[in-house]
Design an enzyme around this catalytic site. Structure first.
Site, PDB file in Angstrom:
ATOM      1  N   TYR A  18       7.517 -19.282  38.043  1.00 39.45           N
ATOM      2  CA  TYR A  18       6.271 -19.989  38.362  1.00 39.45           C
ATOM      3  C   TYR A  18       5.150 -18.981  38.603  1.00 39.45           C
ATOM      4  O   TYR A  18       4.071 -19.073  38.006  1.00 39.45           O
ATOM      5  CB  TYR A  18       6.449 -20.877  39.597  1.00 39.45           C
ATOM      6  CG  TYR A  18       5.135 -21.377  40.143  1.00 39.45           C
ATOM      7  CD1 TYR A  18       4.400 -22.335  39.460  1.00 39.45           C
ATOM      8  CD2 TYR A  18       4.618 -20.874  41.340  1.00 39.45           C
ATOM      9  CE1 TYR A  18       3.175 -22.782  39.949  1.00 39.45           C
ATOM     10  CE2 TYR A  18       3.395 -21.312  41.833  1.00 39.45           C
ATOM     11  CZ  TYR A  18       2.683 -22.264  41.139  1.00 39.45           C
ATOM     12  OH  TYR A  18       1.468 -22.693  41.620  1.00 39.45           O
ATOM     13  N   LYS A  51       5.235 -34.842  46.323  1.00 38.58           N
ATOM     14  CA  LYS A  51       5.772 -33.509  46.071  1.00 38.58           C
ATOM     15  C   LYS A  51       7.161 -33.318  46.683  1.00 38.58           C
ATOM     16  O   LYS A  51       7.843 -32.338  46.377  1.00 38.58           O
ATOM     17  CB  LYS A  51       4.815 -32.439  46.616  1.00 38.58           C
ATOM     18  CG  LYS A  51       3.520 -32.334  45.813  1.00 38.58           C
ATOM     19  CD  LYS A  51       2.503 -31.400  46.471  1.00 38.58           C
ATOM     20  CE  LYS A  51       2.955 -29.960  46.489  1.00 38.58           C
ATOM     21  NZ  LYS A  51       2.954 -29.339  45.143  1.00 38.58           N
TER      22      LYS A  51
END
EC number: 5.1.3.20
Length: 330
Positions: free
Chosen positions: A139, A177
């Site tokens: 990421y 999330k």
């Protein structure tokens, strides 16, 4: 003119859409992937002109289907730092971002995008310089690599490019999330479910609960984005954090005291909260040893030099507001 927000149903994207609405902007094209359908809730109180799935957006954007576009807020990305599918991450965060950037450059459209403090990885310095960037996961690497592209094109770009390295953002509209939501969100839910908040104990020279992060309210994240939107002559890559490292104890203690206040109970000191068992310290997990950042703090010098001079919310201010918002949603 039209505005476009990618990741519009997500955490930061939906907060941007709402803030733009509050300015009177409604010609907004929302782009997202609603495979996780519950994200739609973030847009229920927002006004948008159209919604597009991310898979069809870029080609239509390239063709000019949306007429005159003033700016794009590119918030769409996979932000799961635990994602191990590198191909998926690079397609989603790097390749897709390059395609959007190319259209913006060709059509002279303001391009404001989400980078990440994950680009710094294991670094002990948090300044926007190539030599201190050491991403620790794919990421972080996907964001880091796109930032390198930006650095190459900035000198010749004829329209604004502004990238924001978000630090630990918390605030409304992050419920979807799940495990990747903020510490404040999880502390709130844990305290309501168990009557206490659990934090990591001593590790790497930091006392229990004293590991620190640069926690920044999504309110401030939105304000910075809009400042650059209003100042299209300002370009670059900027840290977007509060500029102040605060311990996890501050988050937990503020969550506890705000919920006590909502129950008409007096505030307690951290020591009193620990003594009463409202905050509990657990052993630091072996699996995280050597992989855990005990300190992050955004260097705001470049942001301030660009002219952004508004103060940032402290944890005590921002988390108190957020907990009251969460409580109102229950």
């Amino acid at each position: 003119m039209t505005l476009i927000v990618t990741g519009a149903a997500g955490f930061i994207g939906s907060n941007l859409v709402k803030a733009l609405n509050e300015r009177g902007e409604q010609r907004i094209i929302a782009v997202d992937n609603l495979t996780r359908a519950d994200k739609f809730k973030n847009l229920v109180d927002c006004e948008i002109d159209d919604y597009l799935d991310k898979t069809e957006f870029v080609e239509r954007f390239r063709r000019g289907d949306f007429g005159k576009v003033r700016a794009i807020f590119h918030e769409g990305a996979c932000s799961d730092t635990m994602e191990t599918d590198g191909r998926y991450m690079m397609d989603n965060n790097f390749r897709y971002s390059r395609e959007v950037l190319d259209v913006c450059l060709a059509q002279n459209i303001q391009f404001l995008y989400a980078s990440s403090a994950a680009t710094y990885g294991g670094s002990s310095r948090f300044v926007e310089e190539r030599e201190v960037e050491q991403p620790l996961n794919v990421y972080g690497y996907s964001k880091f690599l796109f930032d390198q592209v930006i650095r190459r094109v900035l000198p010749t770009a004829k329209s604004q490019i502004a990238g924001f390295r978000y630090f630990n953002v918390y605030g409304p509209r992050e419920t979807h999330k799940a495990r990747m939501a903020s510490v404040a969100f999880h502390n709130f839910n844990q305290f309501r479910a168990e009557g206490k908040v659990k934090l990591f104990g001593e590790y790497n020279g930091y006392a229990a609960g004293e590991q620190t992060r640069d926690f920044v309210s999504v309110e401030d994240v939105v304000k910075v984005n809009l400042f650059f939107f209003d100042n299209p002559d300002k370009s670059g890559i900027f840290n977007l954090g509060s500029g102040r490292a605060q311990p996890f104890n501050d988050i937990a203690s503020t969550v506890v005291n705000t919920l006590r206040s909502l129950n008409n109970e007096p505030a307690l000191s951290l020591a009193e909260q620990v003594q009463r068992g409202l905050i509990e310290y657990i052993s630091f997990p072996d699996a995280l040893r050597g992989k855990y950042q005990c300190f992050t703090q955004a260097d705001q010098s470049k942001l301030r030099a660009a002219g952004y001079d508004a103060p940032f919310l402290s944890v005590q201010e921002g988390v108190d507001r957020y907990v009251r918002w969460l409580f109102g949603q229950v």
